[in-house]
Design a protein around this motif. Sequence first.
Motif, mmCIF file in Angstrom:
data_model
loop_
_atom_site.group_PDB
_atom_site.id
_atom_site.type_symbol
_atom_site.label_atom_id
_atom_site.label_comp_id
_atom_site.label_asym_id
_atom_site.label_seq_id
_atom_site.Cartn_x
_atom_site.Cartn_y
_atom_site.Cartn_z
ATOM 1 N N VAL A 16 -32.028 -38.943 1.812
ATOM 2 C CA VAL A 16 -32.559 -37.625 1.481
ATOM 3 C C VAL A 16 -33.719 -37.329 2.430
ATOM 4 O O VAL A 16 -34.612 -38.148 2.607
ATOM 5 C CB VAL A 16 -33.035 -37.569 0.013
ATOM 6 C CG1 VAL A 16 -33.638 -36.211 -0.306
ATOM 7 C CG2 VAL A 16 -31.891 -37.899 -0.935
ATOM 8 N N GLY A 17 -33.705 -36.157 3.041
ATOM 9 C CA GLY A 17 -34.784 -35.754 3.933
ATOM 10 C C GLY A 17 -35.932 -35.156 3.142
ATOM 11 O O GLY A 17 -35.725 -34.264 2.319
ATOM 12 N N VAL A 29 -39.704 -37.837 6.421
ATOM 13 C CA VAL A 29 -39.176 -39.152 6.097
ATOM 14 C C VAL A 29 -37.773 -38.989 5.512
ATOM 15 O O VAL A 29 -37.465 -37.976 4.888
ATOM 16 C CB VAL A 29 -40.113 -39.902 5.111
ATOM 17 C CG1 VAL A 29 -40.184 -39.204 3.769
ATOM 18 C CG2 VAL A 29 -39.723 -41.343 4.933
ATOM 19 N N THR A 30 -36.910 -39.970 5.764
ATOM 20 C CA THR A 30 -35.591 -40.035 5.140
ATOM 21 C C THR A 30 -35.618 -41.204 4.176
ATOM 22 O O THR A 30 -35.881 -42.338 4.578
ATOM 23 C CB THR A 30 -34.487 -40.224 6.197
ATOM 24 O OG1 THR A 30 -34.554 -39.137 7.126
ATOM 25 C CG2 THR A 30 -33.119 -40.252 5.563
ATOM 26 N N THR A 31 -35.350 -40.925 2.905
ATOM 27 C CA THR A 31 -35.534 -41.921 1.848
ATOM 28 C C THR A 31 -34.408 -42.939 1.822
ATOM 29 O O THR A 31 -33.306 -42.640 2.250
ATOM 30 C CB THR A 31 -35.623 -41.239 0.476
ATOM 31 O OG1 THR A 31 -34.382 -40.617 0.194
ATOM 32 C CG2 THR A 31 -36.749 -40.265 0.410
ATOM 33 N N PRO A 32 -34.719 -44.130 1.277
ATOM 34 C CA PRO A 32 -36.042 -44.625 0.910
ATOM 35 C C PRO A 32 -36.766 -45.136 2.147
ATOM 36 O O PRO A 32 -36.174 -45.786 2.999
ATOM 37 C CB PRO A 32 -35.744 -45.769 -0.055
ATOM 38 C CG PRO A 32 -34.432 -46.319 0.425
ATOM 39 C CD PRO A 32 -33.670 -45.122 0.973
ATOM 40 N N LYS A 55 -31.004 -32.786 0.143
ATOM 41 C CA LYS A 55 -29.824 -33.441 0.710
ATOM 42 C C LYS A 55 -28.605 -32.647 0.258
ATOM 43 O O LYS A 55 -28.440 -32.388 -0.941
ATOM 44 C CB LYS A 55 -29.692 -34.893 0.251
ATOM 45 C CG LYS A 55 -28.479 -35.584 0.855
ATOM 46 C CD LYS A 55 -28.415 -37.041 0.491
ATOM 47 C CE LYS A 55 -27.192 -37.677 1.169
ATOM 48 N NZ LYS A 55 -27.114 -39.100 0.868
ATOM 49 N N GLU A 56 -27.790 -32.258 1.218
ATOM 50 C CA GLU A 56 -26.596 -31.495 0.892
ATOM 51 C C GLU A 56 -25.702 -32.322 -0.027
ATOM 52 O O GLU A 56 -25.448 -33.496 0.223
ATOM 53 C CB GLU A 56 -25.842 -31.133 2.176
ATOM 54 C CG GLU A 56 -24.733 -30.138 1.946
ATOM 55 C CD GLU A 56 -24.131 -29.646 3.243
ATOM 56 O OE1 GLU A 56 -22.922 -29.401 3.245
ATOM 57 O OE2 GLU A 56 -24.868 -29.532 4.241
ATOM 58 N N GLY A 57 -25.274 -31.698 -1.108
ATOM 59 C CA GLY A 57 -24.423 -32.377 -2.074
ATOM 60 C C GLY A 57 -25.183 -33.125 -3.154
ATOM 61 O O GLY A 57 -24.621 -33.512 -4.163
ATOM 62 N N ARG A 116 -32.913 -32.467 -8.443
ATOM 63 C CA ARG A 116 -32.127 -31.603 -9.314
ATOM 64 C C ARG A 116 -30.849 -31.299 -8.562
ATOM 65 O O ARG A 116 -30.888 -30.886 -7.397
ATOM 66 C CB ARG A 116 -32.891 -30.324 -9.631
ATOM 67 C CG ARG A 116 -34.117 -30.583 -10.513
ATOM 68 C CD ARG A 116 -34.915 -29.318 -10.749
ATOM 69 N NE ARG A 116 -35.407 -28.657 -9.548
ATOM 70 C CZ ARG A 116 -36.442 -29.077 -8.814
ATOM 71 N NH1 ARG A 116 -37.084 -30.172 -9.140
ATOM 72 N NH2 ARG A 116 -36.824 -28.409 -7.746
ATOM 73 N N GLY A 117 -29.719 -31.512 -9.196
ATOM 74 C CA GLY A 117 -28.430 -31.306 -8.541
ATOM 75 C C GLY A 117 -28.250 -29.870 -8.099
ATOM 76 O O GLY A 117 -28.843 -28.947 -8.650
ATOM 77 N N GLU A 118 -27.419 -29.690 -7.083
ATOM 78 C CA GLU A 118 -27.131 -28.349 -6.586
ATOM 79 C C GLU A 118 -26.264 -27.604 -7.584
ATOM 80 O O GLU A 118 -25.433 -28.195 -8.269
ATOM 81 C CB GLU A 118 -26.401 -28.431 -5.246
ATOM 82 C CG GLU A 118 -27.250 -28.952 -4.131
ATOM 83 C CD GLU A 118 -26.487 -29.024 -2.817
ATOM 84 O OE1 GLU A 118 -25.236 -29.104 -2.845
ATOM 85 O OE2 GLU A 118 -27.143 -29.002 -1.772
ATOM 86 N N HIS A 119 -26.437 -26.301 -7.650
ATOM 87 C CA HIS A 119 -25.573 -25.483 -8.496
ATOM 88 C C HIS A 119 -24.168 -25.534 -7.944
ATOM 89 O O HIS A 119 -23.942 -25.361 -6.754
ATOM 90 C CB HIS A 119 -26.073 -24.034 -8.537
ATOM 91 C CG HIS A 119 -27.435 -23.915 -9.151
ATOM 92 N ND1 HIS A 119 -27.647 -24.126 -10.487
ATOM 93 C CD2 HIS A 119 -28.635 -23.631 -8.617
ATOM 94 C CE1 HIS A 119 -28.927 -23.955 -10.753
ATOM 95 N NE2 HIS A 119 -29.561 -23.672 -9.624
#
Length: 144
Positions: free
Chosen positions: A41-42, A54-57, A75-77, A126-129
């Motif tokens: 995740v960016g 940073v890109t996690t973790p 993060k897409e998706g 939170r998830g994407e719609h």
Amino acid sequence: MFRYAASAALVLLAGCGTLTESRDQQILVQTVLDHRPVDGVGCVLANDAGRWFVTTPARVVVRKSAGPLRVDCRKEGAGGAEERVDSRQNRTLWGNYVLTGGLGNYVDRNTGRGFDYPPVLTVILRGEHGAEPRAAPPEGRAVY
């Protein structure tokens, strides 16, 4: 007499973050969605002293500040999150007031050195719609 003067000088130095604290802090950033870690995740972390990516973790070194740290992760998706993390005055608080009459606190607020962010930031995504929900664990399997 010299021992007492040296001891007093050390106590005074312990009360001022500007003299004893680093202006940078290392923070571990991790992301979670549905109680599970999500890698890749960016995230952008920003305060009045700068901006870091940073890109996690991962661990990132940020410049300390008395102001809040804004965290924006995407993060897409997987969705995203925006959080605000307040800094807290570290162990220099009492030394600043008792030994410097509050002057040290004023200096530390301006430099950020007397303040710390949490060492670990767990960002809850939170998830994407419209994104597909994650599958539930198999029945009978313990989830901790």
